[in-house]
Each structure stands twice: as C-alpha cells, then as structure tokens.
Write an enzyme that holds these catalytic residues in place. Structure first.
Site, PDB file in Angstrom:
ATOM      1  N   LYS A  14      -3.807 -30.246 -28.796  1.00  0.00           N
ATOM      2  CA  LYS A  14      -3.488 -28.825 -28.959  1.00  0.00           C
ATOM      3  C   LYS A  14      -4.635 -28.119 -29.671  1.00  0.00           C
ATOM      4  O   LYS A  14      -5.264 -28.702 -30.552  1.00  0.00           O
ATOM      5  CB  LYS A  14      -2.232 -28.674 -29.821  1.00  0.00           C
ATOM      6  CG  LYS A  14      -0.947 -29.115 -29.166  1.00  0.00           C
ATOM      7  CD  LYS A  14       0.238 -28.894 -30.090  1.00  0.00           C
ATOM      8  CE  LYS A  14       1.533 -29.350 -29.437  1.00  0.00           C
ATOM      9  NZ  LYS A  14       1.887 -28.582 -28.237  1.00  0.00           N
ATOM     10  N   ARG A  37       9.530 -35.306 -23.760  1.00  0.00           N
ATOM     11  CA  ARG A  37      10.401 -35.742 -22.674  1.00  0.00           C
ATOM     12  C   ARG A  37      10.341 -37.260 -22.472  1.00  0.00           C
ATOM     13  O   ARG A  37      11.301 -37.863 -21.992  1.00  0.00           O
ATOM     14  CB  ARG A  37      10.070 -34.971 -21.385  1.00  0.00           C
ATOM     15  CG  ARG A  37       8.706 -35.189 -20.829  1.00  0.00           C
ATOM     16  CD  ARG A  37       8.273 -34.084 -19.878  1.00  0.00           C
ATOM     17  NE  ARG A  37       7.856 -32.870 -20.585  1.00  0.00           N
ATOM     18  CZ  ARG A  37       7.421 -31.768 -19.983  1.00  0.00           C
ATOM     19  NH1 ARG A  37       7.353 -31.710 -18.668  1.00  0.00           N
ATOM     20  NH2 ARG A  37       7.058 -30.737 -20.700  1.00  0.00           N
TER      21      ARG A  37
HETATM   22  N1  BES Z   1       6.263 -29.591 -29.021  1.00  0.00           N
HETATM   23  C1  BES Z   1       5.705 -28.940 -27.906  1.00  0.00           C
HETATM   24  C2  BES Z   1       6.457 -27.659 -27.523  1.00  0.00           C
HETATM   25  C3  BES Z   1       6.463 -26.529 -28.531  1.00  0.00           C
HETATM   26  C4  BES Z   1       5.584 -25.474 -28.384  1.00  0.00           C
HETATM   27  C5  BES Z   1       7.385 -26.491 -29.549  1.00  0.00           C
HETATM   28  C6  BES Z   1       5.605 -24.428 -29.278  1.00  0.00           C
HETATM   29  C7  BES Z   1       7.419 -25.439 -30.438  1.00  0.00           C
HETATM   30  C8  BES Z   1       6.526 -24.408 -30.304  1.00  0.00           C
HETATM   31  C9  BES Z   1       5.721 -29.868 -26.681  1.00  0.00           C
HETATM   32  O1  BES Z   1       5.586 -31.218 -26.961  1.00  0.00           O
HETATM   33  C10 BES Z   1       4.573 -29.485 -25.817  1.00  0.00           C
HETATM   34  O2  BES Z   1       3.476 -29.612 -26.246  1.00  0.00           O
HETATM   35  N2  BES Z   1       4.860 -29.012 -24.592  1.00  0.00           N
HETATM   36  C11 BES Z   1       3.854 -28.634 -23.671  1.00  0.00           C
HETATM   37  C12 BES Z   1       4.153 -29.293 -22.357  1.00  0.00           C
HETATM   38  C13 BES Z   1       3.063 -29.184 -21.335  1.00  0.00           C
HETATM   39  C14 BES Z   1       1.862 -29.984 -21.766  1.00  0.00           C
HETATM   40  C15 BES Z   1       3.563 -29.708 -20.011  1.00  0.00           C
HETATM   41  C16 BES Z   1       3.887 -27.115 -23.531  1.00  0.00           C
HETATM   42  O3  BES Z   1       4.969 -26.534 -23.561  1.00  0.00           O
HETATM   43  O4  BES Z   1       2.826 -26.527 -23.428  1.00  0.00           O
HETATM   44 ZN    ZN Z   2       3.569 -31.865 -27.123  1.00  0.00          ZN
END
Ligand code: BES
Ligand code: ZN
Ligand code: ZN
Length: 499
Positions: free
Chosen positions: A279, A353
């Site tokens: 991230k 997931r």
């Molecule tokens: N933990 C994050 C989602 C999240 C984002 C929670 C902002 C709280 C605030 C999750 O694990 C994630 O990174 N999801 C990605 C998935 C993508 C890589 C398919 C996302 O939503 O960008």
């Molecule tokens: Zn994530």
C-alpha cells in the site's frame, strides 16, 4: 458508571445535571409538569431564546432554581421510534459530557401509545450513556495512564409509575452492550505492535475466562493450522514475524435450539501493509484497524453470552498481519485452501478474503448452519457508501432479512449489493479455481470480493458485511457491528425452533 432508579420528581433529586426529554412543541406542558411555575416560565423563555423546539438533536442548557437542566428534543411524539430516541438521548448525553458533569439524572419520558416502551427506553439510556462516556485509550505520558477515567459516575433514572424491575434489567442490558462496543473500540485503536495476533488471541481468552464458563475459547496455532490446511491464513502470515492464530470462541447455551449455530466470522488482520503489493503511505496509515471485524465479533459474543441470549454462537477470527519479508507470499502463487479450492494470488493486498475463506470453511466443518462475516474488506465499499453504512451481501434472502431486521433495531445502516452471476467472472483464473482479486479494470471491488467469499460459503446461508467504511473514524475504532450482531442473536432466539 452506576445506574440507579428513583421514583421521585426529577427536579428533587440531587445531581450535577437533570436531562429532560421534550417532544416537539410540548415544552410548555412538559415544563409545567416537572418544574415549579416560576422555573417553568423561565425555562420556556430560555428554550425559545435557544431556538429549541424539541426536534431530535436539539439541546437547551440552562439553570433552574434546583440546578442545571439540559432539555433535549425527542422529536414528533406521534412517530417516536427507537432510532429517534437513540439520537435524542445521544444529543442529551453529549451535552452532559461537554459540561463535564459526573452525576446525571434522566427523567423517564412519556411513552406514546404506539412506539417506544420502557424496556427500549432503559436499554437505550444504558447503552447511549455508556457509548457517549467512552474515552479512547492513549499513551500520553503526561496524562498518566493508558485509559483515562470516564466522566459519568452515576446515572439516575427518575421513574414514573411502572415496573422498576423491567427498567433495571433494561438499563443493565444497555450497559452490557455499551461495554462490549467500547471493548471493540479499544481493541481497534490499540497499536499494532501491541495488538498482534497473539495479543488478540489473549484478549479472546480473557473474555472467555471472564464469562463464567459460558464461552469456550480454543486457539489454533502452529502445526494445528497446518493439519487444518488453513493455507489461506498461513500464506498471508508467512511474511510476518508474528505467528498466526485461528481463534475459535463457542457459546452453546443449554436452552438454545441445537439445530442452529450462528457463526460470526471476523476479519482479524492486525496490520495490513499490503504485502508485496504494498500500500502507499496514505493507504497504510490506519491499517491497524484491519481487525475491526474480528473485534466486533469478539465483543458481540461477549455481550450475547452476558445477556444469556439463547442461541448457539461460534466466533472465528483468523488472526495474522500482512507483512513483507523474504518468506512472504507473492503474486502468482497458488494456494490450496482449507476447502480444497485452489486460489491464484493475484494481489497480496487482497489478503482478507484468503483468511476469511479458511475461517468460513472451518465454521462449516464445525457445525455452522448460518454464517455472518464482518470485514474491513475493500476500499471499493468506501467509495460506494462513504462512512455512513456497511455493504451487505448474501446468498440467502431469509438470512439477509434477519440481518436487516437486526440492523434496523441497532440503527447501524446496511445497504445490500447484488451478487449478479456476471460479477463472478472477475475472479476466474487460468491456473487455479479462483484468483483473489477481481482486478481494478473490472470495477465493483466490493462485489467481486464478496463473490470470492461466496464460493467458500457454498450453500450455507451466509451474509457478508463489508465495514471498510465504518469500522474506523476520526482515528478511533467505532465498534461498528457489535450492536447489530447482538440484535441478530436476539432475532435468532425469537425464531421458531427448527425441530
Ligand atoms: N484492508 C483493506 C481494505 C480497506 C481499505 C479497509 C480501506 C479499510 C480502509 C483490504 O485488505 C485491501 O487492501 N483491499 C484491496 C483489495 C484489492 C487489492 C483487490 C482494496 O480494496 O483495494
Ligand atoms: Zn489488503
Ligand atoms: Zn486488509
């Protein structure tokens, strides 16, 4: 905080402040019935100057001859709902908090013919007082402690005629729920160096130990996880110095329907760096909150057991963080999940997931008849709904209807998204049964994530709540979901037996 009931004219009870609920445009009669006439006259004039008409959210802070009084609006008497009263009380208690008072008297409201009853009033007073009084833990040395003392010492309900035992029980119920929500909030704000998977497991154990045997806690670690083929969880954990734990909490009350087990599965990623698909700084900043779903399920089973709600509940939290080292899992790896399905890692940041899929499978293998998962799963749901409500997804209209009822009672908003067949395409992989990301180009990331989970839920009635928008706000945990899950247990307990 202590709750007491006194059968007396509210204005005669000594306190730092008296909270009085006022229905819209009834101030005159309300003031006359509660206060001496000179006070009532001044009160109405003061309220008018404050432009206080009794709408929900309005407050008027003043002094009578007997002490400080805060009027709070109850809104339209003819349409009083639980939600309306919750918002009204919240405004009243927030004003009391702003005034830094510690001893509060609340005068019992007048109940309209159809609408809120005594039990609801008591529950809401206990709950709202407890939630408003919450103080966030901190590590500031000059404040001398991690958990500042709460402000409210005592809340006295000045009751009218009626059964005080009912009111007393309701206040205690509300307080129990608030305490559980506040526990979830604390778990979420605790920094990730402290709230690692092992610590989260210790918190779960603590809650079970304090439950007088009602909750049983089993922690699956090390070889246990390998034997279970929890390879989704293990893959995510590979890049971390922290050991993963599958936390299992069971509450099987004797008077519950043995044919129903409600499994609550909470995403418990104690820090999400994204892994090799890392991230950016802004996105990583608050990822200590990526266990908010797990915290909600843990706090919920605590409250459900404390309230002795007669339904079998199992909580599963696959706890890990998502980090990077030379052992970390990589994009293009193929995982053999607990369910037997194979998953191509398309993106290491779609880790939630993978952990949830194993937890859902474990729930199914261990008697779950209904599954509700709660997860800070996708940024996409934040884009869709902002921070006002959670996304809901389901393979079963009947179960979703129960969750919807629970959400209406709790006031926590859920919007259901479709799981149209076409969305499943996004998770197709050339090399495995599924891939773990639908891909940015496909869009609807909240829906494709839900579709991924659905493949693991199979035919078991399942609801997924994506709380990425609501689990964390203004640098604080919200405890979102605890109240809805407790209400859901109540709704289940009200259902006719399946045998
Ligand atoms: N933990 C994050 C989602 C999240 C984002 C929670 C902002 C709280 C605030 C999750 O694990 C994630 O990174 N999801 C990605 C998935 C993508 C890589 C398919 C996302 O939503 O960008
Ligand atoms: Zn994530
Ligand atoms: Zn995550």
């Amino acid at each position: 905080m202590k709750f007491l009931i006194q059968r007396a004219q509210p204005a005669t009870i000594a306190a730092d402040v008296l909270l009085v609920g006022v229905y819209e445009n009834t101030l005159q009669t309300g003031a006359n019935s509660l206060f001496a006439s000179a006070d009532a006259v001044r009160m109405v004039a003061h309220a008018n100057a404050d432009r206080f008409t009794g709408k929900v959210g309005q407050v008027s802070s003043q002094f009578s001859s007997t002490g400080r009084v805060v009027l709070f609006g109850l809104g339209d008497r003819n349409s009083l709902s639980g939600e309306q009263l919750r918002d009204a009380l919240e405004a009243g208690f927030k004003e009391a908090k702003r005034l830094k008072v510690s001893n509060i008297v609340v005068s019992e409201i007048e109940y309209p013919q159809s609408g809120v009853d005594r039990t609801q009033f008591g529950r809401l007073v206990g709950e709202v007082a407890g939630l408003v009084d919450y103080t966030m833990l901190n590590y500031k040395t000059e404040k001398g402690g991690h958990k500042p003392e709460s402000r409210f010492a005592q809340v006295v309900v000045a009751s009218v005629d009626g059964d005080d035992a009912v009111l007393k029980a309701a206040l205690a119920e509300g307080r129990t729920i608030a305490q559980s929500v506040n526990t979830a909030r604390d778990l979420v704000v605790t920094p990730p160096d402290i709230m690692n998977p092992t610590q989260l497991a210790a918190e779960a154990k603590k809650i079970a130990d304090a439950s007088a045997g009602r909750i049983v806690c089993v922690l699956h670690t090390g070889d246990d996880l390998k034997k279970l083929n929890a390879n989704g969880l293990l893959a995510v954990a590979q890049g971390s110095a922290q050991e993963p734990v599958l936390i299992e909490l069971t509450y099987y009350p004797a008077d519950a329907d043995p044919n129903v087990t409600l499994a609550l599965v909470g995403k418990s990623v104690t820090f999400d760096s994204g892994g090799y698909d890392m991230k950016p700084a802004d996105g990583m900043r608050w990822m200590k909150s990526d266990m908010a779903g797990g915290a909600a399920t843990l706090a919920a089973i605590n409250a459900i057991a404390a309230l002795r709600i007669p339904v079998r509940v199992k909580v599963l939290m696959a706890a890990t963080d998502n980090m990077v080292n030379e052992k970390a899992y990589r994009p293009s790896e193929v995982l053999h999940m607990m369910s037997g399905l194979t998953v191509e890692v398309d993106n290491t940041d779609a880790e939630g997931r993978l952990t949830l899929a194993d937890a859902i499978e474990y729930a199914k293998l261990n008697g779950a008849t209904h599954i509700v998962d709660v997860a800070t799963l996708t940024g996409a749901v934040r884009v869709a709904l902002g921070t006002l409500g959670a996304g809901g997804f389901s393979n079963d209209d009947a179960l979703f209807a129960l969750v919807d009822t629970a959400s209406k009672r709790s006031g926590e908003l859920i919007h259901r998204f479709p799981l149209w067949a076409g969305y499943a395409k996004a998770n197709e992989s050339k090399i495995a049964d599924l891939k773990n990301s639908g891909g940015a180009a496909f869009g609807a990331g909240h829906i494709t994530a839900a579709w991924f989970l659905r493949k693991f839920a199979g035919d078991t009635p399942w609801v997924h709540l994506d709380i990425a928008g609501v689990g964390f706000k203004d640098e604080e945990g919200t405890g979102w979901g605890v109240r809805t899950l407790v209400e859901l247990a109540r709704v289940f307990a009200e259902q006719p037996r399946q045998s």
